[in-house]
Enzyme design. Structure first.
Site, PDB file in Angstrom:
ATOM      1  N   GLY A  83      22.354  10.982  -4.401  1.00 47.75           N
ATOM      2  CA  GLY A  83      22.296   9.508  -4.268  1.00 47.75           C
ATOM      3  C   GLY A  83      22.181   9.066  -5.766  1.00 47.75           C
ATOM      4  O   GLY A  83      21.807   9.757  -6.798  1.00 47.75           O
ATOM      5  N   THR A 159      20.159  13.472   7.598  1.00 48.09           N
ATOM      6  CA  THR A 159      19.114  14.039   6.632  1.00 48.09           C
ATOM      7  C   THR A 159      18.001  13.687   7.285  1.00 48.09           C
ATOM      8  O   THR A 159      17.813  12.503   7.626  1.00 48.09           O
ATOM      9  CB  THR A 159      19.165  13.442   5.004  1.00 48.09           C
ATOM     10  OG1 THR A 159      20.350  14.143   4.453  1.00 48.09           O
ATOM     11  CG2 THR A 159      18.193  14.133   4.266  1.00 48.09           C
ATOM     12  N   HIS A 277      15.681  20.390   0.018  1.00 48.74           N
ATOM     13  CA  HIS A 277      16.053  19.027  -0.625  1.00 48.74           C
ATOM     14  C   HIS A 277      15.895  19.433  -2.207  1.00 48.74           C
ATOM     15  O   HIS A 277      15.743  18.382  -2.893  1.00 48.74           O
ATOM     16  CB  HIS A 277      15.349  18.009  -0.225  1.00 48.74           C
ATOM     17  CG  HIS A 277      15.850  16.503  -0.599  1.00 48.74           C
ATOM     18  ND1 HIS A 277      16.338  16.075   0.788  1.00 48.74           N
ATOM     19  CD2 HIS A 277      16.365  15.809  -1.307  1.00 48.74           C
ATOM     20  CE1 HIS A 277      16.877  14.562   0.556  1.00 48.74           C
ATOM     21  NE2 HIS A 277      16.700  14.522  -0.838  1.00 48.74           N
ATOM     22  N   GLY A 310      19.280  25.440  -4.693  1.00 51.60           N
ATOM     23  CA  GLY A 310      19.270  26.273  -5.707  1.00 51.60           C
ATOM     24  C   GLY A 310      20.206  27.251  -5.995  1.00 51.60           C
ATOM     25  O   GLY A 310      20.342  28.169  -6.799  1.00 51.60           O
ATOM     26  N   GLY A 331      23.862  20.312  -5.273  1.00 52.72           N
ATOM     27  CA  GLY A 331      24.086  19.033  -5.635  1.00 52.72           C
ATOM     28  C   GLY A 331      24.094  18.950  -7.273  1.00 52.72           C
ATOM     29  O   GLY A 331      24.889  18.615  -7.674  1.00 52.72           O
ATOM     30  N   ARG A 332      23.086  19.704  -7.552  1.00 48.25           N
ATOM     31  CA  ARG A 332      22.891  19.620  -9.105  1.00 48.25           C
ATOM     32  C   ARG A 332      23.980  20.378  -9.976  1.00 48.25           C
ATOM     33  O   ARG A 332      24.521  19.985 -10.953  1.00 48.25           O
ATOM     34  CB  ARG A 332      21.609  20.350  -9.553  1.00 48.25           C
ATOM     35  CG  ARG A 332      20.516  19.599  -9.077  1.00 48.25           C
ATOM     36  CD  ARG A 332      18.964  20.318  -9.793  1.00 48.25           C
ATOM     37  NE  ARG A 332      17.877  19.487  -9.302  1.00 48.25           N
ATOM     38  CZ  ARG A 332      17.221  19.719  -8.297  1.00 48.25           C
ATOM     39  NH1 ARG A 332      17.516  20.868  -7.488  1.00 48.25           N
ATOM     40  NH2 ARG A 332      16.125  19.113  -7.877  1.00 48.25           N
TER      41      ARG A 332
END
Ligand SMILES: Cc1cc2nc3c(=O)[nH]c(=O)nc-3n(C[C@H](O)[C@H](O)[C@H](O)COP(=O)(O)O)c2cc1C
Length: 380
Positions: A83, A159, A277, A310, A331-332
């Site tokens: 988001g 989710t 998450h 991770g 995501g990251r």
């Protein structure tokens, strides 16, 4: 190599991203909850998995393509929903969606994205999936799902792991609010990152454009806005309703407990994304690999099992497959990429993973991703 070798790993992109974006934006992306032990646990779990290499075999051709929900993807890695993506770098979501389309990997758009869902479906017509935060209002749920279906998203990812807004201390200390507002702290941090600030000014303040129409009230803290909008926990009844409305493949994201996985199966879900998450919701939650190990065989047989939280290297993708995951997401990794390199970031991250996944399989003596299984496990 089809990527910039000055930044050969995801950690290199992370370091550059930290320099390029203001602290409040980097902290938003980086934060875990509480003491951030869950986030560390994610890495520790991957790092503990060892694989036996096998030599004396031909690995000149290595196949890393996968078929998921009837579509062929170039590799078993997708972009997890994030988001407020455009706060990391202006137009991050659009450029990552375009990069995913080009790389032929899934791109999961968050309900709380800051780009119109129809625009993303156009940028990534073959690979777009939609992540749903379930609205409290039944009319809003119906309307949102109709828009998602009409735009052409292929897979719906519900989710379920935010029954309450997370208290993330980094976000609270930075005073991150929505609508995104320029407090003194934020103005000061922006001034010290002029490239980010000027590009953001040019493209406008990021906002939750896909849910604006369902919104009431004014400025709130970030976590508060998210829980006010979405159901206070997704119930079985919600999932039944969503299953009735949504015609395509349905994935439940955020499942960790074996019983929740069986419930999702019995409620008609086609797939799971095991996830904590990214360590952002419950500091004492198990890593996704721990959840994966406890998953009942029936779930493996009848559902598409995927995971995130991770993943940072191609080796991690292979480790997850050795333990039973068909596809992984990060995501990251992708948002570090775009924060570090702007529009080139998505391509860079996809290139790094493609290279690392292929090399790792060859090094292990495994001719295809599909063939990787528990027989390669040396210990964990
Ligand atoms: C900044 C940020 C925002 C996120 N926003 C969402 C979201 O809107 N919806 C969602 O389902 N998950 C969201 N997540 C969780 C990711 O989808 C994913 O589970 C997590 O990032 C995986 O861990 P990794 O970042 O270590 O790869 C977010 C994660 C981050 C880091």
């Amino acid at each position: 190599m089809d990527y910039d070798t000055r930044y050969p790993g995801i950690d290199d992109l992370k370091r550059l991203a930290k320099r390029r974006v203001p602290n409040f934006a980097f902290d938003y992306m980086e934060a875990g909850i509480d003491r951030e032990m869950g986030k560390r646990r994610n890495r520790d779990a991957f790092d503990a998995v060892r694989l036996w290499p096998r030599y004396l075999r031909d690995v000149s051709a290595t196949e890393i393509e996968v078929t998921t929900f009837g579509r062929r993807y170039a590799m078993p890695l997708g972009v997890a929903p994030v988001g407020l993506g455009n706060m990391m770098w202006p137009q991050a979501e659009r450029s990552l969606a375009a990069a995913a389309q080009q790389a032929n990997i899934p791109y999961v758009l968050s309900t709380f994205s800051t780009t119109d869902l129809a625009e993303i479906a156009q940028a990534a017509p073959d690979v777009c999936w939609f992540q749903l935060y379930t609205p409290q209002q039944p009319a809003a749920l119906k309307d949102l799902l109709a828009r998602v279906q009409a735009a052409g998203f292929h897979v719906l990812v519900v989710t379920v792991d935010i029954p309450v807004g997370a208290k993330r201390n980094r976000e609270l200390k930075n005073g991150l609010k929505l609508p995104f507002s320029f407090t003194w702290n934020i103005v000061w941090q922006s001034m010290t990152h002029p490239r980010w600030a000027l590009t953001t000014l040019r493209h406008g303040r990021p906002d939750f454009v896909n849910v604006q129409r369902y919104r009431s009230g004014s400025t709130t803290g970030l976590a508060e806005f998210i829980t006010n909008f979405s159901a206070q926990g997704v119930s079985r009844e919600h999932l039944r309703t969503i299953r009735r409305i949504w015609q395509g493949p349905l994935v439940v994201k955020g499942v960790q407990h074996p019983q929740d996985a069986l419930d999702a199966l019995n409620l008609g879900a086609d797939g799971l994304i095991l996830s904590n998450h990214g360590g952002r919701q419950l500091d004492g939650a198990p890593s996704s690999l721990e959840s994966l190990r406890r998953l009942p065989d029936e779930v493996h047989r009848r559902m598409t099992v995927m995971l995130d939280s991770g993943v940072r290297t191609g080796l991690d993708v292979i480790r997850a497959k050795a333990l039973g995951a068909q596809m992984v997401f990060s995501g990251r990794s992708f948002f570090y990429g775009v924060a570090a390199l702007g529009v080139k970031g998505g391509r860079q991250v996809a290139g790094i993973y493609r290279d690392e996944i292929t090399r790792t399989l060859k090094q292990l003596g495994c001719a295809s991703f599909e063939a990787m299984d528990g027989s390669w496990l040396a210990g964990a």
